[in-house]
Design a protein around this motif. Structure first.
Motif, mmCIF file in Angstrom:
data_model
loop_
_atom_site.group_PDB
_atom_site.id
_atom_site.type_symbol
_atom_site.label_atom_id
_atom_site.label_comp_id
_atom_site.label_asym_id
_atom_site.label_seq_id
_atom_site.Cartn_x
_atom_site.Cartn_y
_atom_site.Cartn_z
ATOM 1 N N GLU A 62 -65.924 44.597 20.841
ATOM 2 C CA GLU A 62 -67.288 45.106 20.675
ATOM 3 C C GLU A 62 -67.412 46.600 20.939
ATOM 4 O OE1 GLU A 62 -66.399 42.412 22.312
ATOM 5 O OE2 GLU A 62 -67.458 40.775 21.310
ATOM 6 N N ILE A 63 -66.399 47.230 21.537
ATOM 7 C CA ILE A 63 -66.529 48.650 21.871
ATOM 8 C C ILE A 63 -66.742 49.462 20.588
ATOM 9 C CG2 ILE A 63 -64.020 49.136 21.825
ATOM 10 C CD1 ILE A 63 -65.952 50.671 24.585
ATOM 11 N N ALA A 64 -67.708 50.379 20.633
ATOM 12 C CA ALA A 64 -68.012 51.182 19.437
ATOM 13 C C ALA A 64 -66.981 52.297 19.288
ATOM 14 C CB ALA A 64 -69.411 51.784 19.568
ATOM 15 N N VAL A 65 -66.473 52.456 18.068
ATOM 16 C CA VAL A 65 -65.586 53.583 17.769
ATOM 17 C C VAL A 65 -66.262 54.442 16.698
ATOM 18 C CG1 VAL A 65 -63.508 52.293 18.370
ATOM 19 C CG2 VAL A 65 -64.250 52.379 15.979
ATOM 20 N N TRP A 66 -65.741 55.640 16.496
ATOM 21 C CA TRP A 66 -66.294 56.546 15.494
ATOM 22 C C TRP A 66 -66.351 55.828 14.140
ATOM 23 C CZ3 TRP A 66 -67.875 61.364 17.134
ATOM 24 C CH2 TRP A 66 -68.342 62.226 16.145
ATOM 25 N N PRO A 67 -67.474 55.938 13.421
ATOM 26 C CA PRO A 67 -67.591 55.234 12.135
ATOM 27 C C PRO A 67 -66.388 55.516 11.225
ATOM 28 C CG PRO A 67 -69.710 56.150 12.757
ATOM 29 C CD PRO A 67 -68.719 56.651 13.776
ATOM 30 N N GLY A 68 -65.727 54.459 10.761
ATOM 31 C CA GLY A 68 -64.561 54.590 9.889
ATOM 32 C C GLY A 68 -63.242 54.548 10.633
ATOM 33 N N ASP A 69 -63.273 54.718 11.958
ATOM 34 C CA ASP A 69 -62.035 54.693 12.745
ATOM 35 C C ASP A 69 -61.603 53.235 13.010
ATOM 36 O OD1 ASP A 69 -59.897 55.664 14.156
ATOM 37 O OD2 ASP A 69 -61.073 56.787 15.615
ATOM 38 N N THR A 70 -60.360 53.075 13.455
ATOM 39 C CA THR A 70 -59.806 51.740 13.710
ATOM 40 C C THR A 70 -60.398 51.133 14.976
ATOM 41 O OG1 THR A 70 -57.730 52.541 12.780
ATOM 42 C CG2 THR A 70 -57.648 50.459 13.996
ATOM 43 N N GLY A 71 -61.066 50.011 14.846
ATOM 44 C CA GLY A 71 -61.661 49.350 16.004
ATOM 45 C C GLY A 71 -60.612 48.730 16.920
ATOM 46 N N PHE A 72 -61.058 48.310 18.085
ATOM 47 C CA PHE A 72 -60.156 47.704 19.075
ATOM 48 C C PHE A 72 -60.029 46.205 18.818
ATOM 49 C CE2 PHE A 72 -59.276 45.437 22.976
ATOM 50 C CZ PHE A 72 -58.282 46.188 23.575
ATOM 51 N N SER A 73 -58.793 45.722 18.751
ATOM 52 C CA SER A 73 -58.583 44.275 18.696
ATOM 53 C C SER A 73 -57.328 43.916 19.484
ATOM 54 C CB SER A 73 -58.462 43.797 17.249
ATOM 55 O OG SER A 73 -57.354 44.407 16.626
ATOM 56 N N ARG A 74 -57.297 42.704 19.979
ATOM 57 C CA ARG A 74 -56.151 42.234 20.765
ATOM 58 C C ARG A 74 -55.693 40.909 20.193
ATOM 59 N NH1 ARG A 74 -56.450 38.899 25.512
ATOM 60 N NH2 ARG A 74 -54.416 38.783 26.506
#
Ligand SMILES: [Zn+2]
Length: 209
Positions: A13-25
């Motif tokens: 759910e952590i927000a990243v810069w629009p278009g950047d790679t989101g966090f997943s585990r």
């Protein structure tokens, strides 16, 4: 000694810069699957949560994360609360206090939810960066995703920081932190070529024993 955790939790759910790679585990092995241990890996932008930018993020000849000396990321740190209108840069005139430590974190309250990316956060003015460098500041940070405004393609403050060879700390959570002097610990991972690194940013209140 009290440790104040100023890092948001890293989860999808952590927000990243629009278009950047989101966090997943991704969990490869687990007790639920019948394995004898848990083993997982993550995929993420390096600019996730509380993180530091390496100079090669904003300058073609800038140092990468693994080349950075660590002094900037550890030591006395001043938290300064500022009143800035949404979507504006903090100016020297907004400071209101003397600079008393070589690391400065600005509490703007303009990016209140690390899990919701609002684009009208506050950032630094290049004049403020120059002023801080003059005062001997070696690291500057804030509770927003960038030291520049969302729409700033010229990266004025990133470049001012590069000229002064300062460290950057972005994405810290300061809503529970009173302005004042602390010890900052926010060491980056030694990622070869890295343009940034997530950090576990903490402020130590009181003498370290
Ligand atoms: Zn960044």
């Amino acid at each position: 000694m009290r440790i104040l955790d100023i890092s948001p939790t890293l989860r999808p759910e952590i927000a990243v810069w629009p278009g950047d790679t989101g966090f997943s585990r991704e969990v490869a092995l687990s007790f639920e699957k019948g394995n004898n241990l848990v083993l997982s890996g993550i995929t993420t932008t390096l600019h996730v949560g509380a993180h530091t930018d390496a100079p090669n993020h904003y300058h073609p000849k800038g140092q990468a994360m693994h080349e950075r000396s660590l002094e900037r990321y550890l030591g006395p740190c001043q938290v300064i609360a500022v009143d800035c209108a949404a979507g504006t840069r903090i100016q020297v005139a907004d400071l209101g206090v003397e600079i008393q430590a070589p690391r400065v974190l600005f509490k703007t309250g303009s990016f209140p939810n690390p899990e919701h990316f609002n684009t009208d956060f506050c950032s630094l003015s290049p004049e403020l960066v120059a002023h801080l460098a003059q005062a001997g500041v070696v690291l500057v940070g804030l509770d927003t995703p960038s030291v520049d405004l969302y729409a700033d393609q010229a990266l004025l403050s990133h470049n001012a920081i590069h000229r002064a060879d300062m460290g950057i700390l972005e994405g810290v959570v300061l809503d529970q932190v009173e302005p004042g002097i602390y010890t900052l610990i926010a060491l980056p991972l030694k990622i070869e070529g890295g343009d940034a690194s997530p950090v576990r940013a903490v402020l130590v209140d009181g003498a370290m024993s």
